[in-house]
Write a protein that holds these residues in place. Sequence first.
Motif, PDB file in Angstrom:
ATOM      1  N   ARG A  53       0.846  -1.251   0.008  1.00  0.00           N
ATOM      2  CA  ARG A  53      -0.072   0.009  -0.169  1.00  0.00           C
ATOM      3  C   ARG A  53       0.802   1.356  -0.066  1.00  0.00           C
ATOM      4  O   ARG A  53       2.147   1.260   0.448  1.00  0.00           O
ATOM      5  N   THR A  54       0.277   2.252  -0.554  1.00  0.00           N
ATOM      6  CA  THR A  54       1.147   3.631  -0.376  1.00  0.00           C
ATOM      7  C   THR A  54       0.015   4.575   0.104  1.00  0.00           C
ATOM      8  O   THR A  54      -1.276   4.797  -0.542  1.00  0.00           O
ATOM      9  N   LEU A  55       0.270   5.389   1.218  1.00  0.00           N
ATOM     10  CA  LEU A  55      -0.442   6.547   1.848  1.00  0.00           C
ATOM     11  C   LEU A  55       0.191   7.685   1.366  1.00  0.00           C
ATOM     12  O   LEU A  55       1.574   7.680   1.476  1.00  0.00           O
ATOM     13  N   TYR A  56      -0.443   8.924   1.767  1.00  0.00           N
ATOM     14  CA  TYR A  56       0.335  10.202   1.518  1.00  0.00           C
ATOM     15  C   TYR A  56       0.067  11.043   2.646  1.00  0.00           C
ATOM     16  O   TYR A  56      -0.795  10.880   3.458  1.00  0.00           O
ATOM     17  N   SER A  57       1.239  11.806   3.130  1.00  0.00           N
ATOM     18  CA  SER A  57       1.081  12.783   4.044  1.00  0.00           C
ATOM     19  C   SER A  57       1.599  14.228   3.485  1.00  0.00           C
ATOM     20  O   SER A  57       2.575  14.790   3.912  1.00  0.00           O
ATOM     21  N   LYS A  58       0.814  14.466   2.509  1.00  0.00           N
ATOM     22  CA  LYS A  58       1.094  15.722   1.693  1.00  0.00           C
ATOM     23  C   LYS A  58       1.157  17.002   2.348  1.00  0.00           C
ATOM     24  O   LYS A  58       2.106  17.755   2.327  1.00  0.00           O
ATOM     25  N   LYS A  59       0.266  17.173   3.569  1.00  0.00           N
ATOM     26  CA  LYS A  59       0.161  18.443   4.105  1.00  0.00           C
ATOM     27  C   LYS A  59       1.516  18.791   4.994  1.00  0.00           C
ATOM     28  O   LYS A  59       2.016  19.794   4.949  1.00  0.00           O
ATOM     29  N   ASN A  72      -0.370  -2.404  12.670  1.00  0.00           N
ATOM     30  CA  ASN A  72      -1.086  -1.196  11.782  1.00  0.00           C
ATOM     31  C   ASN A  72      -1.100   0.047  12.420  1.00  0.00           C
ATOM     32  O   ASN A  72      -1.717   0.607  11.741  1.00  0.00           O
ATOM     33  N   THR A  73      -0.217   0.396  13.060  1.00  0.00           N
ATOM     34  CA  THR A  73      -0.058   1.841  13.824  1.00  0.00           C
ATOM     35  C   THR A  73       1.322   2.276  13.570  1.00  0.00           C
ATOM     36  O   THR A  73       2.174   1.571  14.022  1.00  0.00           O
ATOM     37  N   HIS A  91      -4.667   0.960   8.681  1.00  0.00           N
ATOM     38  CA  HIS A  91      -5.818   0.388   7.950  1.00  0.00           C
ATOM     39  C   HIS A  91      -6.880   1.168   7.558  1.00  0.00           C
ATOM     40  O   HIS A  91      -7.460   1.098   6.574  1.00  0.00           O
ATOM     41  N   ASP A  92      -7.106   2.455   8.337  1.00  0.00           N
ATOM     42  CA  ASP A  92      -8.190   3.245   7.795  1.00  0.00           C
ATOM     43  C   ASP A  92      -7.502   4.628   7.448  1.00  0.00           C
ATOM     44  O   ASP A  92      -8.205   5.698   7.036  1.00  0.00           O
ATOM     45  N   ASN A  93      -6.147   4.724   7.394  1.00  0.00           N
ATOM     46  CA  ASN A  93      -5.545   6.142   7.286  1.00  0.00           C
ATOM     47  C   ASN A  93      -5.887   7.216   7.880  1.00  0.00           C
ATOM     48  O   ASN A  93      -6.140   8.410   7.260  1.00  0.00           O
TER      49      ASN A  93
END
Length: 309
Positions: A53-59, A72-73, A91-93
């Motif tokens: 998976r890929t998640l983003y923390s753009k801000k 998962n944390t 798991h729920d971003n």
Amino acid sequence: DNVLRSFRVAKVFRENSDKINCFDFSPNGETVISSSDDDSIVLYDCQEGKPKRTLYSKKYGVDLIRYTHAANTVVYSSNKIDDTIRYLSLHDNKYIRYFPGHTKRVVALSMSPVDDTFISGSLDKTIRLWDLRSPNCQGLMHLQGKPVCSFDPEGLIFAAGVNSEMVKLYDLRSFDKGPFATFKMQYDRTCEWTGLKFSNDGKLILISTNGGFIRLIDAFKGAVLHTFGGYNNSKAVTLEASFTPDSQFIMIGSEDGKIHVWNGESGMKVAVLDGKHTGPITCLQFNPKFMTFASACSNMAFWLPTIDD
């Protein structure tokens, strides 16, 4: 020695467009999670050898990512907007909690190996002690300079490297009384300390620098056992050095994409492995449970031994 010499890159992943600034293996060794200067968090499956998976923390950006003990944390530091540490459910971003307090960039983050405590060190010259269950800082130490810090494997003490010349050891239960041991090192003007790690047996501390050497010291007496050099780092890059899980070998990447491995007891270099990395190897860690390690520039590489027993 032979096993380490036999390691080869088994797989290379090109998920990131900028350098990977940190990664962390899960305690069971089954996954690895990375944070990158391109604001992405990538989760890899170590057993299947593929990105999950890929998640983003753009801000806020993302740096110094660390698994907590709950599956998962993760916690990570921010490199944009503010210097708050964030606690994220994968798991729920969704963010579970924020840990505000530092007023400059966080440069060290270490999770307790035994419970929900973690420590952070910042360019604001403080080390803060936190509990995942509370947004409030549980303890604060003011230092004379830039800190690096880490827990010991038992989670009873932590070490702080201060001003690139002193290692102070604190008992977690009474750290407000000050350090119970202070080891002064020879100050080296050419570089600064960028990391500090205990070996798994708790007997050794590894100090990494942004220069051309790393130091291995005795965790009880503070004596310098070995200074390892001979790898390329002319641009003062922060290169992560690591122990193997058996505490016997020390490894670090270099700016030319090679990995240097030493025997911690003899101090002899046992291998130089070519990772074919396109940039400096900023991150390098051994899997805690399986005979594999990972190295990263903007690409992530998984390594396996090729020796036939």
